[in-house]
Write a protein that holds these residues in place. Structure first.
Motif, PDB file in Angstrom:
ATOM      1  N   UNK A 146       0.858  -1.168   0.000  1.00  0.00           N
ATOM      2  CA  UNK A 146       0.000   0.000   0.000  1.00  0.00           C
ATOM      3  C   UNK A 146       0.906   1.234   0.000  1.00  0.00           C
ATOM      4  N   UNK A 147       0.700   2.101  -0.969  1.00  0.00           N
ATOM      5  CA  UNK A 147       1.512   3.319  -1.003  1.00  0.00           C
ATOM      6  C   UNK A 147       0.870   4.420  -0.158  1.00  0.00           C
ATOM      7  N   UNK A 148       1.533   5.543  -0.080  1.00  0.00           N
ATOM      8  CA  UNK A 148       1.097   6.633   0.802  1.00  0.00           C
ATOM      9  C   UNK A 148      -0.281   7.174   0.415  1.00  0.00           C
ATOM     10  N   UNK A 149      -0.552   7.296  -0.854  1.00  0.00           N
ATOM     11  CA  UNK A 149      -1.838   7.826  -1.297  1.00  0.00           C
ATOM     12  C   UNK A 149      -2.982   6.883  -0.937  1.00  0.00           C
ATOM     13  N   UNK A 150      -2.784   5.596  -1.152  1.00  0.00           N
ATOM     14  CA  UNK A 150      -3.807   4.619  -0.778  1.00  0.00           C
ATOM     15  C   UNK A 150      -4.050   4.640   0.719  1.00  0.00           C
ATOM     16  N   UNK A 151      -2.960   4.753   1.463  1.00  0.00           N
ATOM     17  CA  UNK A 151      -3.074   4.797   2.921  1.00  0.00           C
ATOM     18  C   UNK A 151      -3.865   6.020   3.364  1.00  0.00           C
ATOM     19  N   UNK A 152      -3.579   7.176   2.780  1.00  0.00           N
ATOM     20  CA  UNK A 152      -4.302   8.410   3.137  1.00  0.00           C
ATOM     21  C   UNK A 152      -5.786   8.296   2.788  1.00  0.00           C
ATOM     22  N   UNK A 153      -6.104   7.686   1.675  1.00  0.00           N
ATOM     23  CA  UNK A 153      -7.508   7.487   1.305  1.00  0.00           C
ATOM     24  C   UNK A 153      -8.195   6.536   2.281  1.00  0.00           C
ATOM     25  N   UNK A 154      -7.472   5.492   2.683  1.00  0.00           N
ATOM     26  CA  UNK A 154      -8.013   4.555   3.680  1.00  0.00           C
ATOM     27  C   UNK A 154      -8.302   5.268   4.995  1.00  0.00           C
ATOM     28  N   UNK A 155      -7.390   6.093   5.452  1.00  0.00           N
ATOM     29  CA  UNK A 155      -7.571   6.838   6.703  1.00  0.00           C
ATOM     30  C   UNK A 155      -8.787   7.754   6.604  1.00  0.00           C
ATOM     31  N   UNK A 156      -8.948   8.448   5.497  1.00  0.00           N
ATOM     32  CA  UNK A 156     -10.107   9.321   5.314  1.00  0.00           C
ATOM     33  C   UNK A 156     -11.413   8.531   5.340  1.00  0.00           C
ATOM     34  N   UNK A 157     -11.380   7.320   4.794  1.00  0.00           N
ATOM     35  CA  UNK A 157     -12.578   6.494   4.699  1.00  0.00           C
ATOM     36  C   UNK A 157     -12.999   5.928   6.057  1.00  0.00           C
ATOM     37  N   UNK A 158     -12.041   5.531   6.900  1.00  0.00           N
ATOM     38  CA  UNK A 158     -12.391   4.870   8.161  1.00  0.00           C
ATOM     39  C   UNK A 158     -12.450   5.810   9.357  1.00  0.00           C
ATOM     40  N   UNK A 159     -11.923   7.017   9.230  1.00  0.00           N
ATOM     41  CA  UNK A 159     -11.949   7.967  10.336  1.00  0.00           C
ATOM     42  C   UNK A 159     -13.340   8.572  10.445  1.00  0.00           C
ATOM     43  N   UNK A 160     -13.974   8.461  11.638  1.00  0.00           N
ATOM     44  CA  UNK A 160     -15.306   9.046  11.777  1.00  0.00           C
ATOM     45  C   UNK A 160     -15.244  10.570  11.737  1.00  0.00           C
ATOM     46  N   UNK A 161     -16.257  11.145  11.146  1.00  0.00           N
ATOM     47  CA  UNK A 161     -16.354  12.599  11.063  1.00  0.00           C
ATOM     48  C   UNK A 161     -17.207  13.072  12.229  1.00  0.00           C
ATOM     49  N   UNK A 162     -16.627  13.894  13.061  1.00  0.00           N
ATOM     50  CA  UNK A 162     -17.333  14.428  14.227  1.00  0.00           C
ATOM     51  C   UNK A 162     -17.478  15.934  14.070  1.00  0.00           C
ATOM     52  N   UNK A 163     -18.667  16.397  13.780  1.00  0.00           N
ATOM     53  CA  UNK A 163     -18.851  17.850  13.675  1.00  0.00           C
ATOM     54  C   UNK A 163     -18.731  18.498  15.059  1.00  0.00           C
ATOM     55  N   UNK A 164     -17.675  19.245  15.260  1.00  0.00           N
ATOM     56  CA  UNK A 164     -17.382  19.817  16.575  1.00  0.00           C
ATOM     57  C   UNK A 164     -18.500  20.703  17.097  1.00  0.00           C
ATOM     58  N   UNK A 165     -19.067  21.522  16.247  1.00  0.00           N
ATOM     59  CA  UNK A 165     -20.093  22.449  16.730  1.00  0.00           C
ATOM     60  C   UNK A 165     -21.317  21.709  17.238  1.00  0.00           C
ATOM     61  N   UNK A 166     -21.643  20.572  16.645  1.00  0.00           N
ATOM     62  CA  UNK A 166     -22.772  19.773  17.128  1.00  0.00           C
ATOM     63  C   UNK A 166     -22.437  19.190  18.504  1.00  0.00           C
TER      64      UNK A 166
END
Length: 143
Positions: A1-21
């Motif tokens: 897995x190269x760096x770009x694939x890894x970064x895409x994987x991280x973006x996909x599995x990291x939950x998005x938490x809207x801070x203001x909510x």
């Protein structure tokens, strides 16, 4: 897995938490807890208690309610919804003492509850007392 694939994987599995909510929910839940505390204090004052006694009774009620909700497995749901709004007041501290006691009761009174009850709250108590002692000593030396 190269760096770009890894970064895409991280973006996909990291939950998005809207801070203001999260901030709004914590503000709401903390505000509700504080409002309940104020209502209890006013009720105890209306029953003829002195201000210090009414405040102590209110704290006991909030601690008892927190422990009850922890025992019924409802406090974790409240924390999931309200985050720091539920954890920062004294209700969160009561939960941090009650939850390990409930979790480890199957190991017995001594080795379960007795040894594990302060697993989470113990460091808070230890460092709180120790730092107050150090600051008191510094204050005493310089006054």
């Amino acid at each position: 897995m190269d760096q770009q694939e890894y970064n895409e994987y991280i973006k996909r599995v990291t939950p998005v938490n809207p801070s203001w909510v999260n901030v709004c929910l914590a503000f709401f839940v903390g505000g509700v807890i504080c409002t309940i505390g104020q209502m209890l204090t006013e009720w105890f004052l209306s029953m003829g208690m002195e201000k210090d006694a009414a405040s102590a009774a209110m704290l006991l009620c909030l601690i008892g309610l927190s422990v009850l909700l922890t025992g019924l497995n409802l406090f974790p749901r409240l924390v999931k919804f309200g985050g720091a709004g539920a954890l920062v007041p004294i209700t969160g501290f009561a939960n941090s003492v009650a939850a390990p006691a409930i979790e480890y009761k199957k190991h017995g009174q001594v080795f379960g509850i007795g040894c594990k009850i302060f697993t989470i709250a113990g460091p808070v108590i230890l460092y709180g007392v120790f730092s107050s002692w150090i600051f008191g000593l510094i204050y005493w030396l310089f006054t």
